[in-house]
Design a protein around this motif. Structure first.
Motif, PDB file in Angstrom:
ATOM      1  N   ASP A 191       1.475   6.029  -6.344  1.00 11.61           N
ATOM      2  CA  ASP A 191       0.465   5.565  -5.397  1.00 11.61           C
ATOM      3  C   ASP A 191       0.929   5.691  -3.942  1.00 11.61           C
ATOM      4  N   ALA A 192       2.143   6.177  -3.725  1.00  8.82           N
ATOM      5  CA  ALA A 192       2.652   6.345  -2.361  1.00  8.82           C
ATOM      6  C   ALA A 192       1.862   7.439  -1.646  1.00  8.82           C
ATOM      7  N   THR A 193       1.612   7.232  -0.337  1.00  5.92           N
ATOM      8  CA  THR A 193       0.894   8.223   0.470  1.00  5.92           C
ATOM      9  C   THR A 193       1.702   8.524   1.730  1.00  5.92           C
ATOM     10  N   LEU A 194       1.389   9.660   2.343  1.00  8.46           N
ATOM     11  CA  LEU A 194       2.089  10.101   3.551  1.00  8.46           C
ATOM     12  C   LEU A 194       1.069  10.546   4.584  1.00  8.46           C
ATOM     13  N   THR A 195       1.210  10.042   5.818  1.00 11.22           N
ATOM     14  CA  THR A 195       0.352  10.431   6.937  1.00 11.22           C
ATOM     15  C   THR A 195       1.208  11.105   7.993  1.00 11.22           C
ATOM     16  N   ILE A 196       0.793  12.302   8.406  1.00  9.82           N
ATOM     17  CA  ILE A 196       1.556  13.092   9.380  1.00  9.82           C
ATOM     18  C   ILE A 196       0.764  13.187  10.677  1.00  9.82           C
ATOM     19  N   ILE A 197       1.391  12.746  11.779  1.00 12.67           N
ATOM     20  CA  ILE A 197       0.760  12.768  13.105  1.00 12.67           C
ATOM     21  C   ILE A 197       1.675  13.504  14.072  1.00 12.67           C
ATOM     22  N   VAL A 246      -0.065  18.851  -0.370  1.00 13.13           N
ATOM     23  CA  VAL A 246       0.607  17.973  -1.323  1.00 13.13           C
ATOM     24  C   VAL A 246      -0.304  16.790  -1.597  1.00 13.13           C
ATOM     25  N   ASP A 247      -0.475  16.439  -2.854  1.00 13.73           N
ATOM     26  CA  ASP A 247      -1.294  15.278  -3.200  1.00 13.73           C
ATOM     27  C   ASP A 247      -0.764  14.025  -2.508  1.00 13.73           C
ATOM     28  N   GLY A 248      -1.676  13.262  -1.946  1.00 15.08           N
ATOM     29  CA  GLY A 248      -1.303  12.014  -1.294  1.00 15.08           C
ATOM     30  C   GLY A 248      -0.876  12.180   0.150  1.00 15.08           C
ATOM     31  N   CYS A 249      -0.895  13.406   0.674  1.00 20.66           N
ATOM     32  CA  CYS A 249      -0.451  13.670   2.046  1.00 20.66           C
ATOM     33  C   CYS A 249      -1.646  14.018   2.924  1.00 20.66           C
ATOM     34  N   GLN A 250      -1.762  13.345   4.048  1.00 19.25           N
ATOM     35  CA  GLN A 250      -2.836  13.596   5.007  1.00 19.25           C
ATOM     36  C   GLN A 250      -2.229  14.058   6.327  1.00 19.25           C
ATOM     37  N   VAL A 251      -2.641  15.233   6.823  1.00 22.25           N
ATOM     38  CA  VAL A 251      -2.159  15.772   8.090  1.00 22.25           C
ATOM     39  C   VAL A 251      -3.211  15.520   9.161  1.00 22.25           C
ATOM     40  N   ILE A 252      -2.880  14.706  10.141  1.00 25.36           N
ATOM     41  CA  ILE A 252      -3.811  14.345  11.213  1.00 25.36           C
ATOM     42  C   ILE A 252      -3.672  15.289  12.399  1.00 25.36           C
ATOM     43  N   GLY A 253      -2.447  15.710  12.710  1.00 25.14           N
ATOM     44  CA  GLY A 253      -2.207  16.545  13.885  1.00 25.14           C
ATOM     45  C   GLY A 253      -1.984  15.713  15.132  1.00 25.14           C
ATOM     46  N   ARG A 254      -2.090  16.356  16.290  1.00 24.61           N
ATOM     47  CA  ARG A 254      -1.817  15.670  17.552  1.00 24.61           C
ATOM     48  C   ARG A 254      -2.973  14.756  17.921  1.00 24.61           C
ATOM     49  N   LEU A 255      -2.623  13.577  18.450  1.00 23.16           N
ATOM     50  CA  LEU A 255      -3.609  12.580  18.841  1.00 23.16           C
ATOM     51  C   LEU A 255      -3.322  12.086  20.253  1.00 23.16           C
ATOM     52  N   PRO A 256      -4.347  11.631  20.972  1.00 22.96           N
ATOM     53  CA  PRO A 256      -4.092  10.930  22.239  1.00 22.96           C
ATOM     54  C   PRO A 256      -3.280   9.674  21.948  1.00 22.96           C
ATOM     55  N   ARG A 309       0.826  -1.223   0.000  1.00 20.73           N
ATOM     56  CA  ARG A 309       0.000   0.000   0.000  1.00 20.73           C
ATOM     57  C   ARG A 309       0.857   1.270   0.000  1.00 20.73           C
ATOM     58  N   ARG A 310       2.127   1.134   0.394  1.00 29.03           N
ATOM     59  CA  ARG A 310       3.094   2.244   0.327  1.00 29.03           C
ATOM     60  C   ARG A 310       2.635   3.483   1.098  1.00 29.03           C
ATOM     61  N   ASN A 311       2.139   3.258   2.286  1.00 28.09           N
ATOM     62  CA  ASN A 311       1.753   4.373   3.153  1.00 28.09           C
ATOM     63  C   ASN A 311       2.897   4.693   4.113  1.00 28.09           C
ATOM     64  N   ILE A 312       3.435   5.892   3.992  1.00 24.77           N
ATOM     65  CA  ILE A 312       4.533   6.350   4.840  1.00 24.77           C
ATOM     66  C   ILE A 312       3.941   7.057   6.054  1.00 24.77           C
ATOM     67  N   LEU A 313       4.420   6.736   7.241  1.00 24.89           N
ATOM     68  CA  LEU A 313       3.940   7.365   8.467  1.00 24.89           C
ATOM     69  C   LEU A 313       5.029   8.229   9.079  1.00 24.89           C
ATOM     70  N   PHE A 314       4.675   9.462   9.445  1.00 24.02           N
ATOM     71  CA  PHE A 314       5.551  10.371  10.186  1.00 24.02           C
ATOM     72  C   PHE A 314       4.857  10.694  11.497  1.00 24.02           C
ATOM     73  N   VAL A 315       5.581  10.567  12.620  1.00 23.49           N
ATOM     74  CA  VAL A 315       5.051  10.921  13.938  1.00 23.49           C
ATOM     75  C   VAL A 315       6.065  11.816  14.631  1.00 23.49           C
ATOM     76  N   GLY A 316       5.707  13.058  14.869  1.00 22.47           N
ATOM     77  CA  GLY A 316       6.618  13.980  15.531  1.00 22.47           C
ATOM     78  C   GLY A 316       5.936  15.290  15.851  1.00 22.47           C
TER      79      GLY A 316
END
Length: 398
Positions: free
Chosen positions: A253-259, A267-277, A222-229
């Motif tokens: 088809d690569a995607t990026l999730t930012i937490i 940016v296409d394919g990038c989802q910004v979630i923000g801070r989470l519990p 699925r090529r989903n890249i995760l960033f947590v910081g």
């Protein structure tokens, strides 16, 4: 009891089976969830030790005269530029002689006659050493290492006065435990500590899987890249965005999730979630195919351990002790910091072939099993009173 413990420390006799001990666990802040995880592991692993916890920064906030005195002392030590920002004042206050001496008096007044068998402190911001009581320090960083780091957050460098105070922490400690080998080597080479008084014992993961990790090739395909910081720039977020845009030219088809933070990126394919519990983060680790946090400055990086627990290959940089965690070419890839071109290439090498990504993820998960808070506290307790009563701690393979 006290005579027995003193004899144990000098190697004269072995402790009696079934002996109970009392220990003080001293902290400053939550230390990125580490303090709570450690205390839970200490209480679970060693039922014959009664742990009492004490938070120095929390207590300081309720003792306004002491806090005010620390602020005045910080201004004398660093100057009125310390009032430039809240982050700057906080950084300098916690690394001031006034804070150091205030905490020493506070601990001595409150606990000096309580008869603890040993003390454990996290971070090297104060000394929890009590008279006649061995103190164990667990830290991820030292001030002299900071002198070589980039000033990413604008808080500057520690003062010479603070460097002398910090040296007292290590001189008074029974043993100093570091997260990784780089900070251990700083203590040996720059602080002159004896090799027998310093150990690199790793850290544990605060986010761990509570269900089986998916190791199917479909997940890695699925090529989903995760960033947590939380700190976008210090954690190399700008370089990741550049690398991701480059990667999408060859792997569209690569995607990026930012937490953890909410940078303004479109940016296409990038989802910004923000801070989470913290309780909600595990699901994003489960969904990801790889983890990427290309830090510019990083003492250790517990989040890398968390990613490995979920079977994720890790793509990062060679700064700090990351190279001691991530095995380049085996559990992920490492590149030079601030190099988006190299980062894009590393991401492609991991994600282009789902089979390769899966193989690295499995290797990462296997390596990650030795990084647990239970293992960390066992390595600390191997040096504490009553060690002979406890199972031998597993040696960490760096």
């Amino acid at each position: 009891m006290r005579d027995t413990v003193n004899a144990v420390n000098t190697g004269e006799v072995s402790p009696k089976q079934g002996t109970s001990y009392r220990a003080l666990f001293v902290t400053a802040g939550d230390f990125s969830h580490i303090n709570a995880q450690m205390l839970q592991a200490l209480q679970s692993e060693f039922p014959n030790v009664e742990f009492e916890s004490f938070g120095v920064s929390e207590r300081m906030q309720s003792e306004y005269p002491a806090l005010f005195g620390c602020v005045l002392g910080t201004l004398r030590e660093y100057g009125f530029s310390s009032l430039g920002s809240r982050a700057l004042l906080r950084y300098r206050l916690f690394r001031s002689k006034a804070f150091f001496e205030t905490v020493r008096r506070m601990l001595k007044r409150r606990f000096g006659d309580r008869g603890f068998d040993f003390t454990v402190q996290t971070q090297s911001l104060f000394s929890a050493a009590l008279t006649g009581c061995p103190n164990f320090v667990y830290t991820d960083h030292v001030a002299r290492a900071r002198l070589a780091d980039e000033d990413q957050d604008g808080t500057g460098q520690p003062s010479e006065v603070w460097l002398n105070c910090e040296s007292e922490i290590y001189a008074e400690a029974e043993h100093v435990f570091t997260f990784g080998p780089k900070i251990r080597d700083f203590l040996l080479n720059d602080y002159g500590m004896a090799p027998g008084k310093v150990s690199a014992i790793g850290a544990g993961a605060s986010v761990t899987p509570e269900r089986e990790v998916d190791s199917s090739q479909e997940r890695y395909g699925r090529r989903n890249i995760l960033f947590v910081g939380v700190e976008w720039e210090r954690k190399g977020g700008p370089e990741l965005i550049k690398a991701f845009c480059q990667l999408r030219k060859t792997l569209p088809d690569a995607t990026l999730t930012i937490i953890g933070c909410a940078p303004d990126v479109e940016v296409d394919g990038c989802q910004v979630i923000g801070r989470l519990p913290i309780a909600e983060m595990a699901e994003y680790f489960h969904r990801a195919s790889c983890f990427c946090m290309p830090s510019r400055v990083e003492p250790f990086g517990v989040v890398f351990l968390e990613a490995m627990q979920f079977g994720l290959p890790v793509i990062s940089t060679t700064v700090g002790d990351i190279g001691a965690i991530v095995q380049d070419g085996v559990t992920g890839r490492l590149v030079a910091p601030r190099n988006s071109a190299e980062l894009a290439q590393a991401l492609y090498q991991v994600l282009a072939d789902p089979g390769t990504c899966r193989e690295m993820g499995r290797a990462a998960q296997h390596r990650g099993r030795q990084f647990t808070w239970e293992a960390v506290v066992r390595r600390i307790a191997a040096h504490a009173p009553g060690a002979a009563e406890r199972p031998a701690a597993e040696e960490l393979r760096w």
